[in-house]
Design a protein around this motif. Structure first.
Motif, mmCIF file in Angstrom:
data_model
loop_
_atom_site.group_PDB
_atom_site.id
_atom_site.type_symbol
_atom_site.label_atom_id
_atom_site.label_comp_id
_atom_site.label_asym_id
_atom_site.label_seq_id
_atom_site.Cartn_x
_atom_site.Cartn_y
_atom_site.Cartn_z
ATOM 1 N N GLU A 66 0.862 -1.182 0.000
ATOM 2 C CA GLU A 66 0.000 0.000 0.000
ATOM 3 C C GLU A 66 0.895 1.228 0.000
ATOM 4 N N TYR A 68 1.029 5.128 0.011
ATOM 5 C CA TYR A 68 0.174 6.263 0.342
ATOM 6 C C TYR A 68 0.630 7.556 -0.327
ATOM 7 N N TYR A 72 -3.977 6.337 -1.318
ATOM 8 C CA TYR A 72 -4.395 4.939 -1.232
ATOM 9 C C TYR A 72 -5.810 4.910 -0.679
ATOM 10 N N TYR A 75 -7.516 7.257 2.051
ATOM 11 C CA TYR A 75 -6.552 7.856 2.966
ATOM 12 C C TYR A 75 -5.883 9.060 2.304
ATOM 13 N N LYS A 77 -2.878 11.572 1.036
ATOM 14 C CA LYS A 77 -1.549 11.317 0.494
ATOM 15 C C LYS A 77 -0.516 11.489 1.609
ATOM 16 N N SER A 78 0.434 10.576 1.643
ATOM 17 C CA SER A 78 1.471 10.608 2.672
ATOM 18 C C SER A 78 2.659 9.801 2.176
#
Length: 185
Positions: A66, A68, A72, A75, A77-78
Motif C-alpha cells: 500500500e 500512500y 491509497y 486515505y 496522500k502521505s
C-alpha cells in the motif's frame, strides 16, 4: 458484565480471544539521518523501497503493498508504505514529520505469544551473516541485499571476508568471532 455472567475472568476471556484471532506484537525502530545529506538519504530509502520492493520479509511472502504517496483508497496522500505479509504480519515505513528520522513499524501475528515475538524479532534484524565463497560465480551476496542491510544499520559478517563465523549470545549481548583457516582456531 458479560464475563462475570459467564463465570469467566477477563484474563481467561482475553486468552480465548488470542486463541481465536492470534497473538499480535508490534514494534517501532527509528533511524536518524541528520542534515541535508540525511534528508536526501531518507528520500533515497523511500524511493528504493518503492522501485525495488522485496517479495519476502523474514520468510513471509508479501501479499500487498500500500503506497500512500499517490494516495491509497480514501486515505490522505502521505510518504508512507505499508507492506502486508502473509499471516497478518506487516511492515510500515515513513519519514518522521517532525524529526530527521525514518520510522519502521513492524507487526507480527502468531499462534502463541512466543511465535508472535519470534516473528517480530525476525522482521527487525540486529545482525546478518552471509555464507558464500569469495568471487563466487553467483555474485553473492547481491549488492541490493548489502545496500538494504547498510541502510537499516544492520552489521554484516560475510564468510567470504572473515572465514568461519562464530555467534554466541550471552547476557542479552550478541558476540561475533571470525576465524580464517590458519588463524590458530
Amino acid at each position: 458484565a458479560i464475563c462475570k455472567s459467564q463465570g469467566v475472568s477477563l484474563i481467561d476471556h482475553l486468552e480465548a480471544l488470542y486463541q481465536k484471532y492470534g497473538y499480535y506484537k508490534e514494534a517501532v525502530v527509528s533511524k536518524a539521518f541528520e542534515g541535508i545529506e540525511g534528508a536526501a538519504k531518507m528520500k533515497e530509502i523511500m524511493a528504493a523501497m518503492r522501485a525495488n520492493p522485496k517479495s519476502t520479509y523474514a520468510g513471509l511472502k508479501v501479499v500487498a503493498v500500500e503506497d500512500y504517496l499517490p494516495g491509497y483508497k480514501d486515505y490522505p496522500k502521505s510518504d508512507a508504505l505499508r507492506i502486508r505479509l502473509e499471516n497478518n504480519c506487516w511492515v510500515c515505513v515513513r519519514p518522521s514529520g517532525t524529526e530527521p528520522k525514518i520510522k519502521f513499524y513492524f507487526g507480527a501475528n502468531g499462534k502463541s505469544a512466543a511465535e508472535a515475538e519470534a516473528l517480530l524479532q525476525a522482521l527487525q534484524p540486529e545482525a546478518a551473516t552471509i555464507s558464500c565463497g569469495k568471487n563466487n560465480r553467483y555474485g553473492h551476496p547481491h549488492p541490493d541485499t548489502l545496500k538494504r542491510l547498510s541502510e537499516a544499520d544492520v552489521p554484516v559478517w560475510n564468510t567470504a571476508e572473515c572465514g568461519a563465523i562464530f555467534l554466541t549470545w550471552d547476557n542479552n549481548q550478541l558476540a561475533v568471532r571470525c576465524c580464517r583457516h590458519g588463524d590458530g582456531d
